[in-house]
Motif scaffolding. Structure first.
Motif, PDB file in Angstrom:
ATOM      1  N   VAL A 576     -46.630   9.601  32.100  1.00 17.15           N
ATOM      2  CA  VAL A 576     -45.999   8.652  33.018  1.00 17.15           C
ATOM      3  C   VAL A 576     -44.558   8.381  32.591  1.00 17.15           C
ATOM      4  N   MET A 577     -44.348   8.189  31.284  1.00 16.47           N
ATOM      5  CA  MET A 577     -43.001   7.938  30.776  1.00 16.47           C
ATOM      6  C   MET A 577     -42.080   9.123  31.047  1.00 16.47           C
ATOM      7  N   ALA A 578     -42.607  10.335  30.979  1.00 13.32           N
ATOM      8  CA  ALA A 578     -41.798  11.527  31.242  1.00 13.32           C
ATOM      9  C   ALA A 578     -41.312  11.535  32.689  1.00 13.32           C
ATOM     10  N   TYR A 579     -42.187  11.140  33.621  1.00 18.38           N
ATOM     11  CA  TYR A 579     -41.780  11.086  35.032  1.00 18.38           C
ATOM     12  C   TYR A 579     -40.719  10.008  35.244  1.00 18.38           C
ATOM     13  N   LEU A 580     -40.941   8.817  34.658  1.00 19.44           N
ATOM     14  CA  LEU A 580     -39.958   7.737  34.809  1.00 19.44           C
ATOM     15  C   LEU A 580     -38.615   8.130  34.208  1.00 19.44           C
ATOM     16  N   PHE A 581     -38.651   8.767  33.023  1.00 23.37           N
ATOM     17  CA  PHE A 581     -37.426   9.203  32.362  1.00 23.37           C
ATOM     18  C   PHE A 581     -36.663  10.183  33.251  1.00 23.37           C
ATOM     19  N   THR A 582     -37.372  11.150  33.817  1.00 20.89           N
ATOM     20  CA  THR A 582     -36.725  12.179  34.634  1.00 20.89           C
ATOM     21  C   THR A 582     -36.137  11.585  35.906  1.00 20.89           C
ATOM     22  N   ILE A 583     -36.886  10.700  36.565  1.00 22.74           N
ATOM     23  CA  ILE A 583     -36.425  10.123  37.835  1.00 22.74           C
ATOM     24  C   ILE A 583     -35.198   9.243  37.621  1.00 22.74           C
ATOM     25  N   ILE A 584     -35.263   8.341  36.631  1.00 22.12           N
ATOM     26  CA  ILE A 584     -34.134   7.428  36.400  1.00 22.12           C
ATOM     27  C   ILE A 584     -32.926   8.194  35.879  1.00 22.12           C
ATOM     28  N   ASN A 585     -33.142   9.203  35.043  1.00 22.95           N
ATOM     29  CA  ASN A 585     -32.040  10.021  34.538  1.00 22.95           C
ATOM     30  C   ASN A 585     -31.335  10.742  35.681  1.00 22.95           C
ATOM     31  N   SER A 586     -32.109  11.131  36.721  1.00 17.30           N
ATOM     32  CA  SER A 586     -31.523  11.838  37.857  1.00 17.30           C
ATOM     33  C   SER A 586     -30.747  10.899  38.768  1.00 17.30           C
ATOM     34  N   LEU A 587     -30.983   9.593  38.672  1.00 14.84           N
ATOM     35  CA  LEU A 587     -30.322   8.630  39.557  1.00 14.84           C
ATOM     36  C   LEU A 587     -29.031   8.076  38.979  1.00 14.84           C
ATOM     37  N   GLN A 588     -28.666   8.471  37.764  1.00 11.52           N
ATOM     38  CA  GLN A 588     -27.487   7.879  37.122  1.00 11.52           C
ATOM     39  C   GLN A 588     -26.207   8.152  37.907  1.00 11.52           C
ATOM     40  N   GLY A 589     -26.002   9.417  38.271  1.00 14.30           N
ATOM     41  CA  GLY A 589     -24.790   9.758  39.019  1.00 14.30           C
ATOM     42  C   GLY A 589     -24.760   9.107  40.388  1.00 14.30           C
ATOM     43  N   PHE A 590     -25.901   9.094  41.055  1.00 14.68           N
ATOM     44  CA  PHE A 590     -25.981   8.461  42.372  1.00 14.68           C
ATOM     45  C   PHE A 590     -25.678   6.969  42.277  1.00 14.68           C
ATOM     46  N   PHE A 591     -26.175   6.314  41.214  1.00 16.97           N
ATOM     47  CA  PHE A 591     -25.943   4.886  41.040  1.00 16.97           C
ATOM     48  C   PHE A 591     -24.452   4.590  40.849  1.00 16.97           C
ATOM     49  N   ILE A 592     -23.775   5.356  40.034  1.00 18.89           N
ATOM     50  CA  ILE A 592     -22.347   5.129  39.792  1.00 18.89           C
ATOM     51  C   ILE A 592     -21.547   5.312  41.075  1.00 18.89           C
ATOM     52  N   PHE A 593     -21.846   6.368  41.828  1.00 21.65           N
ATOM     53  CA  PHE A 593     -21.123   6.625  43.083  1.00 21.65           C
ATOM     54  C   PHE A 593     -21.415   5.529  44.101  1.00 21.65           C
ATOM     55  N   LEU A 594     -22.668   5.061  44.150  1.00 22.81           N
ATOM     56  CA  LEU A 594     -23.038   4.030  45.117  1.00 22.81           C
ATOM     57  C   LEU A 594     -22.366   2.695  44.792  1.00 22.81           C
ATOM     58  N   VAL A 595     -22.438   2.259  43.533  1.00 22.44           N
ATOM     59  CA  VAL A 595     -21.967   0.921  43.164  1.00 22.44           C
ATOM     60  C   VAL A 595     -20.443   0.837  43.137  1.00 22.44           C
ATOM     61  N   TYR A 596     -19.799   1.841  42.536  1.00 21.44           N
ATOM     62  CA  TYR A 596     -18.350   1.750  42.329  1.00 21.44           C
ATOM     63  C   TYR A 596     -17.521   2.383  43.447  1.00 21.44           C
ATOM     64  N   CYS A 597     -18.177   3.140  44.342  1.00 26.97           N
ATOM     65  CA  CYS A 597     -17.419   3.799  45.419  1.00 26.97           C
ATOM     66  C   CYS A 597     -17.896   3.356  46.803  1.00 26.97           C
ATOM     67  N   LEU A 598     -19.136   3.665  47.128  1.00 30.51           N
ATOM     68  CA  LEU A 598     -19.612   3.384  48.481  1.00 30.51           C
ATOM     69  C   LEU A 598     -19.656   1.890  48.783  1.00 30.51           C
ATOM     70  N   LEU A 599     -20.007   1.058  47.804  1.00 28.12           N
ATOM     71  CA  LEU A 599     -20.096  -0.383  48.045  1.00 28.12           C
ATOM     72  C   LEU A 599     -18.799  -1.123  47.750  1.00 28.12           C
ATOM     73  N   SER A 600     -17.768  -0.426  47.356  1.00 26.09           N
ATOM     74  CA  SER A 600     -16.477  -1.052  47.075  1.00 26.09           C
ATOM     75  C   SER A 600     -15.699  -1.229  48.372  1.00 26.09           C
ATOM     76  N   GLN A 601     -15.254  -2.457  48.676  1.00 25.70           N
ATOM     77  CA  GLN A 601     -14.499  -2.718  49.900  1.00 25.70           C
ATOM     78  C   GLN A 601     -13.164  -1.988  49.888  1.00 25.70           C
ATOM     79  N   GLN A 602     -12.532  -1.909  48.718  1.00 25.50           N
ATOM     80  CA  GLN A 602     -11.249  -1.209  48.630  1.00 25.50           C
ATOM     81  C   GLN A 602     -11.417   0.282  48.931  1.00 25.50           C
TER      82      GLN A 602
END
Length: 638
Positions: A576-602
């Motif tokens: 179970v930990m291996a699946y969670l590790f893989t899924i969250i590790n794969s979302l790191q780049g998406f999270f950075i692009f979403l929070v600092y780019c797509l959700l940025s008003q500027q």
């Protein structure tokens, strides 16, 4: 009267003629074994023997001379008190009993009037143990000598190990035999442990058990006592805690290339002396405690170090596996040498679903990180110190994910695998250091709200962020590679080995960054709470800082949570930990692009302006093509 006077004279003549006959035995008729001729007529037994008939002189050709047992009870008149008599063929010798010794230091004597056994004082025992302690310290210094073992060629390492083991066994045995009254000696330090036992006689069927650190040996007493050697014998058992890192499983030539073989015990040495006899009449039993408990054991090998002209290697010849469980392995051997336990493990099975999630998720993460980096570079409205930190974090994660996706399984050649592991170690550490700098930047920005000194933050961060962001991980990796370069790369993955706690060269700094950043973020929120209650003119600035803090905290959670899950990939919840590790590790780049780019008003405004300007340019192009001038030209053509 005359006969009585002649008898002494006759005896004198017989003894004189016997002396002459001993020089001229060739003229004497044959006498039995252990006898000699007297005066060419009679036979008499040699010293230490007596005739079976009890006669001193005899002529009967079938007479035999038997050994006289000088040590026969009820009383021993030769050795005296505190001593024991030992009969031999035609003679005998005496030796002091346990706890006593001769003042001369000799081990044997035959005249109690000239030799007396004195009781051993405690100071003698202390002295003997100190001598063995000094020997152990010298051995430890050799083991820790990097110049001695710092050779690249396997043949040279094996040759040095063979000589080293032989020297250790001889030195320890000699030290034990110099103190025969010290029956058992035990010395241990952080590098090795030694137990010696001095044996003078054996009871039928007796066995000795020797222990050193986590290992033990059972050996028959009859194999320790050496009949052709006069005096006591000794057995030594030595356990090395670090020698297995030098002569490891790579020196095992009988393994299959497909098997992953590891040394899973300490190296032990067993020897008897003073005469080095490696073959035994009965097998010796060796009990090893496993260094690590690893799942998926495929095969266990009981091996010994076989010295050769080429140097030496591990061999299974004469070594038999008796039993094994999760923590211990028991082996038997028909000879004495240096021993260890090797284990072959099943290669880690790949989960197809995990592979799909890894490749799809990391591909998406790489795309998002690339878009985020381009946004940070091209969007001028958001370009500041904070954006520079986000940019460097995105670059490090992009390179780390790219190497992980394309080269994590490239375990051959080993040098390349070690380089890949070192690069991943550096890039992932750099990512966390850049996150630490983001936390520091937020804290300094919030603190300067209290003192109204905004410009100093940017100056400070611009000076230090690149040396710290790329220099600190470089120092950590350099130190790790300098001390234990062989632990970069595992048989299954190009990553850090878990042996000897080497993985903490990565997890240690990561845990430190997570803890320090949480402290920064809590301090920032505390400062903002105080500022909001006392100042309303700068609410927008404070809200921006608070929003950045929340984003940075979420980012730290995403990246930090990934490696925390990686630590707990053990036991029944590993899958179970291996699946969670893989899924969250794969979302790191998406999270950075979403929070600092797509959700940025500027960024949204900047992106909207680009689209608007592009649409206006297209409209202008269309109008220029289909405007009034174009219509008049069409009319003219008509």
């Amino acid at each position: 009267m005359r006969g009585s006077l002649l008898l002494p004279g006759l005896c004198f003549l017989l003894s004189l003629s016997g002396a002459v006959a001993r020089k001229t035995t060739g003229t004497c008729h044959p006498c039995p074994q252990n006898a000699y001729c007297v005066n060419g007529t009679y036979c008499t037994c040699s010293h230490g023997y007596k005739s079976e008939s009890g006669q001193i002189y005899f002529t009967f050709p079938l007479e035999t001379c038997k050994d006289i047992d000088e040590c026969k009870p009820p009383i021993n008149i030769y050795c005296g008190v505190n001593a024991k008599c030992q009969n031999t063929e035609g003679s005998f010798y005496c030796h002091c009993i346990t706890g006593y010794r001769l003042l001369s230091g000799d081990e044997k004597f035959s005249n109690s009037s000239e030799n007396t056994c004195q009781k051993i004082t405690p100071s003698n025992k202390t002295k003997d143990t100190k001598e063995l302690q000094r020997v152990v310290e010298r051995i430890e210094s050799l083991l820790n000598n990097k110049t001695l073992w710092g050779m690249e060629e396997r043949r040279n390492i094996a040759s040095t190990a063979t000589s080293f083991l032989q020297t250790v066994e001889s030195t320890v045995l000699d030290t034990a035999l110099k103190a025969p009254d010290q029956k058992i000696q035990k010395v241990q330090n952080s590098t090795l442990a030694v137990e010696t036992r001095v044996v003078t006689d054996c009871s039928q069927g007796i066995m000795f058990n020797l222990k050193a650190q986590m290992n033990s040996m059972d050996i028959h007493c009859d194999d320790i006592i050496q009949g052709d050697i006069q005096g006591p014998s000794a057995v030594a058992f030595v356990s090395f805690s670090s020698l297995g890192n030098i002569i490891n499983a790579t020196f095992f030539e009988e393994m299959n290339d497909k098997d992953r073989v590891y040394l899973n015990s300490q190296v032990v040495s067993a020897a008897i002396g003073p005469k080095r006899n490696t073959s035994l009449s009965q097998s010796v039993i060796l009990n090893f405690q496993h260094v690590k408990m690893k799942p998926g054991i495929k095969k266990i090998f009981c091996v010994y170090w076989k010295g050769t002209k080429e140097g030496g290697h591990w061999s299974t010849e004469g070594c038999v596996l008796m039993q094994a469980n999760e923590t211990h392995t028991t082996c038997s051997s028909t000879h004495l040498s240096s021993f260890a336990v090797l284990m072959a493990f099943h290669s880690q099975k790949h989960d197809p679903a995990l592979n799909v999630i890894t490749y799809v998720g990391l591909s998406l993460s790489l795309l998002c990180l690339l878009l985020a980096a381009l946004t940070f570079l091209l969007c001028k409205p958001i370009q500041n110190t904070s954006t520079s930190l986000h940019l460097q974090l995105s670059i490090c994660l992009f390179l780390a994910h790219l190497i992980f996706l394309t080269a994590i399984d490239q375990t051959e050649p080993k040098v390349l695998c070690a380089i890949i592991a070192g690069a991943l170690h550096y890039l992932y550490l750099a990512s966390f250091i850049w996150m630490l700098l983001e936390g520091l930047h937020l804290f300094l920005t919030a603190r300067n709200l209290m003192v109204v000194n905004y410009s100093s933050v940017n100056k400070f961060m611009k000076k230090l962020m690149f040396p710290l962001g790329y220099g600190v991980p470089a120092v950590i990796v350099a130190i790790s590679a300098a001390f234990k370069p062989h632990l970069y790369g595992t048989p299954d993955r190009c990553w850090l080995h878990t042996d000897q706690g080497f993985i903490w060269g990565f997890l240690g700094p990561v845990c430190a960054v997570i803890c320090v950043n949480f402290v920064f973020f809590f301090l920032v929120l505390w400062i903002l709470k105080r500022k909001l209650s006392s100042l309303n003119s700068e609410v927008s600035t404070i809200q921006n800082i608070r929003m950045l803090t929340l984003k940075a905290t979420a980012q730290l959670f995403i990246l930090g949570c990934t490696w925390c899950l990686g630590i707990f990939q053990l036991g029944p919840a590993a899958h179970v930990m291996a699946y969670l590790f893989t899924i969250i590790n794969s979302l790191q780049g998406f999270f950075i692009f979403l929070v600092y780019c797509l959700l940025s008003q500027q960024v949204q405004k900047w992106f909207g302006e680009i689209i608007k300007s592009k649409s206006e340019s297209e409209t202008h192009t269309l109008s220029s093509r289909f405007g009034p001038d174009s219509k008049s030209s069409e009319n003219k053509q008509r």
